[in-house]
Design an enzyme around this catalytic site. Structure first.
Site, mmCIF file in Angstrom:
data_model
loop_
_atom_site.group_PDB
_atom_site.id
_atom_site.type_symbol
_atom_site.label_atom_id
_atom_site.label_comp_id
_atom_site.label_asym_id
_atom_site.label_seq_id
_atom_site.Cartn_x
_atom_site.Cartn_y
_atom_site.Cartn_z
ATOM 1 N N HIS A 44 13.125 6.251 -7.712
ATOM 2 C CA HIS A 44 13.525 4.822 -7.478
ATOM 3 C C HIS A 44 14.776 4.440 -6.722
ATOM 4 O O HIS A 44 15.439 5.570 -6.428
ATOM 5 C CB HIS A 44 13.512 4.006 -8.841
ATOM 6 C CG HIS A 44 12.307 4.157 -9.534
ATOM 7 N ND1 HIS A 44 12.239 3.397 -10.833
ATOM 8 C CD2 HIS A 44 11.158 4.259 -9.419
ATOM 9 C CE1 HIS A 44 10.958 3.475 -11.316
ATOM 10 N NE2 HIS A 44 10.346 4.061 -10.237
ATOM 11 N N GLU A 46 17.591 3.359 -7.388
ATOM 12 C CA GLU A 46 19.000 3.754 -7.808
ATOM 13 C C GLU A 46 19.203 5.365 -7.490
ATOM 14 O O GLU A 46 20.311 5.661 -7.476
ATOM 15 C CB GLU A 46 19.377 3.357 -9.141
ATOM 16 C CG GLU A 46 19.025 1.879 -9.385
ATOM 17 C CD GLU A 46 17.569 1.193 -9.925
ATOM 18 O OE1 GLU A 46 17.511 0.543 -10.479
ATOM 19 O OE2 GLU A 46 16.798 1.983 -9.203
ATOM 20 N N GLU A 287 -9.276 -12.335 3.376
ATOM 21 C CA GLU A 287 -9.936 -12.750 4.878
ATOM 22 C C GLU A 287 -11.164 -12.774 4.685
ATOM 23 O O GLU A 287 -12.146 -11.855 4.935
ATOM 24 C CB GLU A 287 -9.316 -11.834 6.012
ATOM 25 C CG GLU A 287 -7.824 -11.686 6.316
ATOM 26 C CD GLU A 287 -7.766 -10.736 7.361
ATOM 27 O OE1 GLU A 287 -8.388 -10.681 8.341
ATOM 28 O OE2 GLU A 287 -6.436 -10.202 7.527
ATOM 29 N N SER A 295 -15.066 -20.980 -2.682
ATOM 30 C CA SER A 295 -15.242 -20.728 -4.156
ATOM 31 C C SER A 295 -13.768 -20.275 -4.794
ATOM 32 O O SER A 295 -13.620 -20.511 -5.919
ATOM 33 C CB SER A 295 -16.208 -19.636 -3.979
ATOM 34 O OG SER A 295 -17.614 -20.001 -3.721
#
EC number: 3.5.4.26
Length: 360
Positions: A44, A46, A287, A295
């Protein structure tokens, strides 16, 4: 924190299903380490920033870390970042905002504070949330942030009645559309578009190390086994009617078939959104043709419209959304403009539906 957000944007195409997080470590007014969250299963932000500081020979004890989301406090694919910051001896940690993940939700900051580290949060929170709008949607609503993209003329037409649509908008708008594809976890279209255009549904105009998943809504499994969307990547076909023989053929090509019927024998679109959330899809890029677009809007599955409008008029042609006629304006779909930008010769509009809470 603005610099930390710049680092977070480096992970725009790569961190999902994890959020895009940046971390900057500062001592005596100077940046001594910085990092961005790596692809899932890796460090991550950090930990990356701490490693960067160590590689530069910088001592982080007593320094301040600016991070765009609260440090995690649970064991997932990687150990807790809060533990790493405590071991490193940071003096202060400033988070843009707390983590919406219920496994964290303030516990990371609490652990830091309990270890004697000064903590603060709420710095540039709106910017941090926007960067991870899909992650927040999945954590808070259990479904992805759904962005529907259309390219049209000023009179709202996307193609001639014979299907010709290349090209209404210019190259800059088309390239920009690929950048929005690249940041999504998945791209969704319908069987009508597959039959008419045979799209690859991948990212080509911008450099990206990761291609999004392709999802085709195909109630009766009509897709051709030669369709380009089945080649060169992961594809999910969402159907409503079982067809074991066709399903086996599609699986042999590497596609996954998901059956989600509604009472009308069509794909249950709201259930699909929840299923995608369960499968850790943060941002869904749509797309599709006017029928599926309509819908999705009617069933409350769309959060944001990404519209590219060309300075041209086409006249009688195919529109963007297959929505029924209204008897009165009280039932119109209301949106609010979020961003309007000129892209090449065209206009890019981001508009969000008013059913969303202000935090979105």
């Amino acid at each position: 924190m603005r610099l930390a957000l710049e680092w977070a944007r480096k992970g725009l195409y790569t961190t999902s299903p994890n959020p895009r997080i940046g971390c900057v470590i500062v001592a005596a007014g100077k940046v001594i380490g910085a990092g961005v969250t790596q692809p899932a299963g890796q460090n991550h932000a950090e930990v990356q920033a701490l490693a960067d500081a160590a590689a530069r020979g910088n001592d982080v004890r007593g320094a301040t870390a600016y991070v765009t989301l609260e440090p995690c406090n649970h064991h997932g694919r990687t150990p807790p970042c809060s533990d790493a910051l405590v071991r490193a001896g940071l003096g202060r940690v400033v988070a843009a905002m707390t983590d919406p993940n219920p496994l964290v939700a303030g516990q990371g900051l609490a652990k830091l504070q309990g270890a004697g580290i000064e903590v603060a949060s709420g710095v540039l929170a709106d910017e941090a949330r926007e960067l991870n709008i899909g992650f927040f949607s999945r954590m808070e609503r259990g479904k992805p942030w759904v962005r529907m993209k259309c390219a049209a003329s000023l009179d709202g037409m996307t193609a001639l009645h014979n299907g010709r649509s290349q090209w209404i908008t210019g190259q800059a708008a088309r390239d920009d559309g690929h950048a929005w594809r690249a940041r999504a976890c998945a791209i969704l279209t319908g069987i009508g578009t597959v039959k008419t255009d045979d799209p690859q549904l991948n990212v080509r105009a911008v450099a990206t190390p990761r291609q999004p998943l392709r999802i085709v809504v195909d109630s009766r499994l009509e897709i051709s086994l030669d369709a380009r969307v089945l080649q060169g990547g992961d594809t999910w076909i969402v159907a409503a009617v079982a067809n074991p023989a066709k399903e086996a053929q599609l699986r042999a090509l590497g596609a996954e078939v998901i059956l989600l019927p509604n009472a009308q024998g069509k794909v249950d679109l709201p259930a699909l959104m929840l299923e995608l959330g369960r499968r850790q899809i943060n941002e869904l890029h749509v797309e599709a043709g006017s029928k599926l677009n309509g819908s999705l809007i009617r069933e409350g599955c769309v959060d944001e419209l990404l519209l590219y409008l060309a300075p041209a008029l086409i006249g009688d042609a195919q529109g963007m959304f297959g929505l029924p006629a209204l008897a009165d304006l009280d039932h119109q779909y209301r949106l609010r403009f979020h961003d309007i930008t000129k892209t090449g010769d065209d206009l890019r509009i981001l508009a969000r539906f008013n059913h969303l809470t202000p935090t979105y």
